[in-house]
Design an enzyme around this catalytic site. Sequence first.
Site, mmCIF file in Angstrom:
data_model
loop_
_atom_site.group_PDB
_atom_site.id
_atom_site.type_symbol
_atom_site.label_atom_id
_atom_site.label_comp_id
_atom_site.label_asym_id
_atom_site.label_seq_id
_atom_site.Cartn_x
_atom_site.Cartn_y
_atom_site.Cartn_z
ATOM 1 N N SER A 117 0.866 5.870 6.936
ATOM 2 C CA SER A 117 -0.155 5.281 6.077
ATOM 3 C C SER A 117 -1.543 5.403 6.680
ATOM 4 O O SER A 117 -2.537 5.387 5.945
ATOM 5 C CB SER A 117 0.145 3.793 5.872
ATOM 6 N N HIS A 153 1.740 11.717 1.945
ATOM 7 C CA HIS A 153 1.741 10.255 1.926
ATOM 8 C C HIS A 153 2.066 9.726 0.528
ATOM 9 O O HIS A 153 1.196 9.701 -0.351
ATOM 10 C CB HIS A 153 0.376 9.735 2.422
ATOM 11 N N GLU A 213 -1.023 11.442 -1.342
ATOM 12 C CA GLU A 213 -2.141 12.014 -0.581
ATOM 13 C C GLU A 213 -1.599 13.122 0.329
ATOM 14 O O GLU A 213 -0.660 12.893 1.094
ATOM 15 C CB GLU A 213 -2.817 10.924 0.261
ATOM 16 N N ASN A 258 -5.629 3.492 1.420
ATOM 17 C CA ASN A 258 -5.469 2.334 2.313
ATOM 18 C C ASN A 258 -6.783 1.920 2.958
ATOM 19 O O ASN A 258 -6.979 0.733 3.248
ATOM 20 C CB ASN A 258 -4.398 2.611 3.362
HETATM 21 N N1 LIG Z 1 5.856 0.179 2.977
HETATM 22 C C1 LIG Z 1 4.912 0.823 2.301
HETATM 23 O O1 LIG Z 1 4.347 0.305 1.325
HETATM 24 C C2 LIG Z 1 4.531 2.230 2.708
HETATM 25 C C3 LIG Z 1 3.876 3.048 1.754
HETATM 26 C C4 LIG Z 1 3.551 4.369 2.136
HETATM 27 C C5 LIG Z 1 3.851 4.826 3.409
HETATM 28 N N2 LIG Z 1 4.467 3.979 4.288
HETATM 29 C C6 LIG Z 1 4.763 4.503 5.621
HETATM 30 O O2 LIG Z 1 6.125 4.934 5.623
HETATM 31 C C7 LIG Z 1 6.655 4.768 6.941
HETATM 32 C C8 LIG Z 1 7.913 3.935 6.872
HETATM 33 O O3 LIG Z 1 7.595 2.668 6.323
HETATM 34 P P1 LIG Z 1 8.684 1.763 5.558
HETATM 35 O O4 LIG Z 1 7.915 0.830 4.693
HETATM 36 O O5 LIG Z 1 9.758 2.600 4.973
HETATM 37 O O6 LIG Z 1 9.273 0.918 6.796
HETATM 38 P P2 LIG Z 1 10.670 0.182 6.929
HETATM 39 O O7 LIG Z 1 10.446 -0.931 7.897
HETATM 40 O O8 LIG Z 1 11.277 -0.130 5.600
HETATM 41 O O9 LIG Z 1 11.597 1.315 7.602
HETATM 42 C C9 LIG Z 1 11.317 1.825 8.881
HETATM 43 C C10 LIG Z 1 12.354 2.864 9.277
HETATM 44 O O10 LIG Z 1 12.019 3.337 10.595
HETATM 45 C C11 LIG Z 1 13.206 3.349 11.354
HETATM 46 N N3 LIG Z 1 12.862 3.178 12.758
HETATM 47 C C12 LIG Z 1 12.308 2.101 13.358
HETATM 48 N N4 LIG Z 1 12.182 2.318 14.668
HETATM 49 C C13 LIG Z 1 12.682 3.563 14.907
HETATM 50 C C14 LIG Z 1 12.866 4.345 16.071
HETATM 51 N N5 LIG Z 1 12.528 3.878 17.286
HETATM 52 N N6 LIG Z 1 13.404 5.592 15.925
HETATM 53 C C15 LIG Z 1 13.767 6.063 14.723
HETATM 54 N N7 LIG Z 1 13.632 5.343 13.584
HETATM 55 C C16 LIG Z 1 13.099 4.117 13.682
HETATM 56 C C17 LIG Z 1 14.029 2.186 10.820
HETATM 57 O O11 LIG Z 1 15.405 2.345 11.155
HETATM 58 C C18 LIG Z 1 13.781 2.350 9.316
HETATM 59 O O12 LIG Z 1 14.648 3.348 8.800
HETATM 60 C C19 LIG Z 1 5.546 4.167 7.807
HETATM 61 O O13 LIG Z 1 4.848 5.191 8.470
HETATM 62 C C20 LIG Z 1 4.652 3.513 6.756
HETATM 63 O O14 LIG Z 1 3.322 3.384 7.185
HETATM 64 C C21 LIG Z 1 4.839 2.697 3.972
#
Ligand SMILES: NC(=O)c1ccc[n+]([C@@H]2O[C@H](COP(=O)([O-])OP(=O)(O)OC[C@H]3O[C@@H](n4cnc5c(N)ncnc54)[C@H](O)[C@@H]3O)[C@@H](O)[C@H]2O)c1
Length: 286
Positions: free
Chosen positions: A121, A142, A154, A192
Amino acid sequence: MGSNAHEIGVIGTGIMGAGVAEVAAAAGFSVIVKGRSQASADAALAIIEKSMARQVKKEKRTADEATALLSRVRCTTSYDELATANIVIESVAENMEIKREIFAELDRVCAPDTVLATNTSTLPVAELAFATSRPGQVCGIHFFNPATLMELVEVVVPDATTEETVVRATAFVTDCGKTPVRVKDEAGFVVNALLFPYLNNAVRMADAGTASAAGIDIAMQGGCNMPMGPLALLDLIGLDTAVSILGTLAKAFAEPNYEPVPLLTKMVDNGHLGRKSGQGFFNYGD
Ligand SMILES: NC(=O)c1ccc[n+]([C@@H]2O[C@H](COP(=O)([O-])OP(=O)(O)OC[C@H]3O[C@@H](n4cnc5c(N)ncnc54)[C@H](O)[C@@H]3O)[C@@H](O)[C@H]2O)c1
């Protein structure tokens, strides 16, 4: 398809990993989802199965379409299975160290022409590009949350990224039926960087007691025609992810409005992460 891709790898099985996998499978790609454990990979598949059941029930998809989509998704715990993917999208926790390690591993296992993308993000995509020996083939793709519903993606382009990579990433986004916007590799990209000061200020306001959490959300929905209030949106994003995003923005712009409001950090410390933990500004218990 315009991207000439047929196999997409997704790393991460959380909110976004499962969503991106479903979007790519719905567009006809074969999708490999890599989890840290079999249990987390199975959980991502279960999310997609649940989503299919919901869509069939609402008659948005036929049962045959749902079965076909699910047959295009497979799960693994091994990086080696990503060797044949044309594009890999990393979507693990918003943490530079974890992501850098994953990019180094992807660089090792993926075919030389694989595009390595991140769904970060806010983190600098260039830093991930230079964790690999192929910075020209690294970019941000993104998606927004929920990935299945949100139209924008994005395409984040660090200086080192080649135009061919941008074309392939953009074509993939279009193949997924989404709208790509090309963005420079600046913290927070477009959405963001503009959204998070607003969300942070909503928390500040809740903390000050200006209105109740529900009142703040009702005000912004009714007064600004927002589809969702800021605090419900933070619960959807995940408060831990929001704190990470604000931290990166605060560092990049040295601007107090980006510094996570203490209440937000305290909620994360108490395990109140929003929808994914069942409790955030609102309660999501059964
Ligand atoms: N939540 C949102 O609204 C959103 C929107 C767009 C982009 N993102 C981005 O997407 C990405 C994931 O976010 P999310 O919301 O799915 O988070 P989440 O907390 O739902 O999931 C995180 C994932 O990362 C994995 N993980 C954590 N530590 C790890 C490690 N050491 N090694 C390997 N895997 C590991 C977890 O097992 C899980 O599968 C982030 O970069 C976030 O910024 C999030």
